[in-house]
Motif scaffolding. Structure first.
Motif, PDB file in Angstrom:
ATOM      1  N   GLU A  68      39.985  49.564  40.451  1.00  0.00           N
ATOM      2  CA  GLU A  68      39.039  50.301  39.615  1.00  0.00           C
ATOM      3  C   GLU A  68      37.811  50.746  40.405  1.00  0.00           C
ATOM      4  O   GLU A  68      37.322  51.858  40.239  1.00  0.00           O
ATOM      5  N   ASN A  69      37.328  49.875  41.282  1.00  0.00           N
ATOM      6  CA  ASN A  69      36.121  50.223  42.034  1.00  0.00           C
ATOM      7  C   ASN A  69      36.400  51.191  43.181  1.00  0.00           C
ATOM      8  O   ASN A  69      35.535  51.979  43.535  1.00  0.00           O
ATOM      9  N   ILE A  70      37.587  51.157  43.717  1.00  0.00           N
ATOM     10  CA  ILE A  70      37.958  52.190  44.692  1.00  0.00           C
ATOM     11  C   ILE A  70      38.033  53.539  43.980  1.00  0.00           C
ATOM     12  O   ILE A  70      37.509  54.537  44.470  1.00  0.00           O
ATOM     13  N   GLN A  71      38.645  53.565  42.799  1.00  0.00           N
ATOM     14  CA  GLN A  71      38.752  54.812  42.029  1.00  0.00           C
ATOM     15  C   GLN A  71      37.384  55.367  41.658  1.00  0.00           C
ATOM     16  O   GLN A  71      37.205  56.587  41.585  1.00  0.00           O
ATOM     17  N   LYS A  72      36.413  54.511  41.414  1.00  0.00           N
ATOM     18  CA  LYS A  72      35.074  54.936  41.016  1.00  0.00           C
ATOM     19  C   LYS A  72      34.232  55.430  42.190  1.00  0.00           C
ATOM     20  O   LYS A  72      33.136  55.935  41.992  1.00  0.00           O
ATOM     21  N   SER A  73      34.748  55.283  43.394  1.00  0.00           N
ATOM     22  CA  SER A  73      33.979  55.592  44.597  1.00  0.00           C
ATOM     23  C   SER A  73      34.187  57.019  45.072  1.00  0.00           C
ATOM     24  O   SER A  73      35.239  57.605  44.862  1.00  0.00           O
ATOM     25  N   MET A  74      33.188  57.539  45.761  1.00  0.00           N
ATOM     26  CA  MET A  74      33.334  58.844  46.388  1.00  0.00           C
ATOM     27  C   MET A  74      34.015  58.701  47.751  1.00  0.00           C
ATOM     28  O   MET A  74      34.579  59.648  48.262  1.00  0.00           O
ATOM     29  N   ALA A  75      33.935  57.493  48.338  1.00  0.00           N
ATOM     30  CA  ALA A  75      34.526  57.241  49.650  1.00  0.00           C
ATOM     31  C   ALA A  75      34.695  55.737  49.832  1.00  0.00           C
ATOM     32  O   ALA A  75      34.096  54.941  49.112  1.00  0.00           O
ATOM     33  N   VAL A  76      35.518  55.372  50.804  1.00  0.00           N
ATOM     34  CA  VAL A  76      35.687  53.979  51.189  1.00  0.00           C
ATOM     35  C   VAL A  76      35.213  53.846  52.630  1.00  0.00           C
ATOM     36  O   VAL A  76      35.708  54.539  53.516  1.00  0.00           O
ATOM     37  N   VAL A  77      34.227  52.981  52.836  1.00  0.00           N
ATOM     38  CA  VAL A  77      33.776  52.663  54.187  1.00  0.00           C
ATOM     39  C   VAL A  77      34.484  51.366  54.554  1.00  0.00           C
ATOM     40  O   VAL A  77      34.339  50.359  53.868  1.00  0.00           O
ATOM     41  N   VAL A  78      35.256  51.407  55.624  1.00  0.00           N
ATOM     42  CA  VAL A  78      36.011  50.223  56.027  1.00  0.00           C
ATOM     43  C   VAL A  78      35.459  49.709  57.360  1.00  0.00           C
ATOM     44  O   VAL A  78      35.318  50.464  58.318  1.00  0.00           O
ATOM     45  N   ILE A  79      35.088  48.434  57.366  1.00  0.00           N
ATOM     46  CA  ILE A  79      34.590  47.782  58.572  1.00  0.00           C
ATOM     47  C   ILE A  79      35.801  47.172  59.272  1.00  0.00           C
ATOM     48  O   ILE A  79      36.409  46.231  58.757  1.00  0.00           O
ATOM     49  N   LEU A  80      36.135  47.731  60.423  1.00  0.00           N
ATOM     50  CA  LEU A  80      37.315  47.280  61.159  1.00  0.00           C
ATOM     51  C   LEU A  80      36.906  46.418  62.348  1.00  0.00           C
ATOM     52  O   LEU A  80      36.263  46.890  63.277  1.00  0.00           O
ATOM     53  N   THR A  81      37.282  45.144  62.265  1.00  0.00           N
ATOM     54  CA  THR A  81      36.974  44.163  63.309  1.00  0.00           C
ATOM     55  C   THR A  81      38.266  43.437  63.663  1.00  0.00           C
ATOM     56  O   THR A  81      39.318  43.706  63.080  1.00  0.00           O
ATOM     57  N   GLU A  82      38.148  42.486  64.565  1.00  0.00           N
ATOM     58  CA  GLU A  82      39.323  41.679  64.909  1.00  0.00           C
ATOM     59  C   GLU A  82      39.857  40.941  63.679  1.00  0.00           C
ATOM     60  O   GLU A  82      41.064  40.719  63.570  1.00  0.00           O
ATOM     61  N   ASN A  83      38.983  40.589  62.766  1.00  0.00           N
ATOM     62  CA  ASN A  83      39.414  39.895  61.544  1.00  0.00           C
ATOM     63  C   ASN A  83      40.056  40.848  60.546  1.00  0.00           C
ATOM     64  O   ASN A  83      41.054  40.512  59.919  1.00  0.00           O
ATOM     65  N   SER A  84      39.480  42.014  60.362  1.00  0.00           N
ATOM     66  CA  SER A  84      39.930  42.890  59.275  1.00  0.00           C
ATOM     67  C   SER A  84      41.182  43.698  59.597  1.00  0.00           C
ATOM     68  O   SER A  84      41.905  44.064  58.682  1.00  0.00           O
ATOM     69  N   ILE A  85      41.455  43.967  60.870  1.00  0.00           N
ATOM     70  CA  ILE A  85      42.653  44.769  61.154  1.00  0.00           C
ATOM     71  C   ILE A  85      43.934  44.029  60.791  1.00  0.00           C
ATOM     72  O   ILE A  85      44.961  44.652  60.554  1.00  0.00           O
ATOM     73  N   SER A  86      43.846  42.703  60.724  1.00  0.00           N
ATOM     74  CA  SER A  86      45.033  41.930  60.324  1.00  0.00           C
ATOM     75  C   SER A  86      44.920  41.401  58.894  1.00  0.00           C
ATOM     76  O   SER A  86      45.776  40.647  58.450  1.00  0.00           O
ATOM     77  N   SER A  87      43.894  41.825  58.171  1.00  0.00           N
ATOM     78  CA  SER A  87      43.709  41.376  56.792  1.00  0.00           C
ATOM     79  C   SER A  87      44.600  42.182  55.855  1.00  0.00           C
ATOM     80  O   SER A  87      44.505  43.411  55.791  1.00  0.00           O
ATOM     81  N   ALA A  88      45.436  41.486  55.110  1.00  0.00           N
ATOM     82  CA  ALA A  88      46.326  42.165  54.152  1.00  0.00           C
ATOM     83  C   ALA A  88      45.512  42.923  53.114  1.00  0.00           C
ATOM     84  O   ALA A  88      45.835  44.065  52.775  1.00  0.00           O
TER      85      ALA A  88
END
Length: 183
Positions: free
Chosen positions: A84-104
């Motif tokens: 729901e909150n992704i749908q309500k957004s104008m954009a998604v800012v994704v922080i890509l780190t060593e932790n997040s690139i492997s986060s499901a």
């Protein structure tokens, strides 16, 4: 003799009432999609701190952002809250780190946003720039090192702010500025 009638309420009815209350309380008032972004990040402590720093900088530019961990909705489906909150957004800012690139969850959020045709703005650690998945590998974003993360957040906030200003202009004003060369 006066009295009251006792009624029983089922557990399902209670859950339905709670869900309706939560749904009604989300984004009451002056919600403006043009000034709202979803921040996707790993919940590992260092990444969570980065997401909060980004949120503070976006706020300086009057841009609201969503961090799921700061919005507890007990009894509500986490996946639905995220969608729901992704749908309500104008954009998604994704922080890509060593932790997040492997986060499901981060990868699912990116995939969901891409499926909706949304703008994805990557904020990428120098350490992982060559490890980014194929879906956003060619998406232009900002690359940061530990010493300039907040500076890169400022760049992204300025970019989003400029996009908001453009969206808020009438089509006639946009056309005039394009002809004049202001755009």
């Amino acid at each position: 003799m006066g009295g009251f009638i006792a009624t029983t309420v089922s557990e399902e009815q209670i859950r339905k009432l709670i869900k309706e209350e939560i749904d009604q309380s989300n984004f009451k008032g002056n919600f403006d999609k043009e000034k709202f972004v979803f921040v996707s990040h790993s919940f590992v402590e260092d990444d969570a701190k980065k997401s909060e720093a980004l949120q503070k900088i976006l706020k300086k530019y009057s841009i609201e952002s969503y961090l799921a961990e700061l919005d507890p909705q007990y009894g509500y489906l986490l996946s639905k809250k995220i969608q729901e909150n992704i749908q309500k957004s104008m954009a998604v800012v994704v922080i890509l780190t060593e932790n997040s690139i492997s986060s499901a969850s981060v990868n699912q959020e990116i995939g969901y946003a891409l499926g909706l045709g949304m703008t994805i703005i990557p904020l990428v650690s120098e350490k992982v720039k060559n490890k980014i998945g194929v879906l956003i590998k060619d998406v232009e974003g900002a690359i940061f090192v530990e010493g300039n993360f907040e500076e890169k957040c400022e760049e992204i906030a300025k970019f989003i702010s400029k996009q908001i200003q453009t969206l808020q202009k009438s089509p006639a004003t946009q056309s005039f500025e394009q002809e004049r060369g202001d755009f």
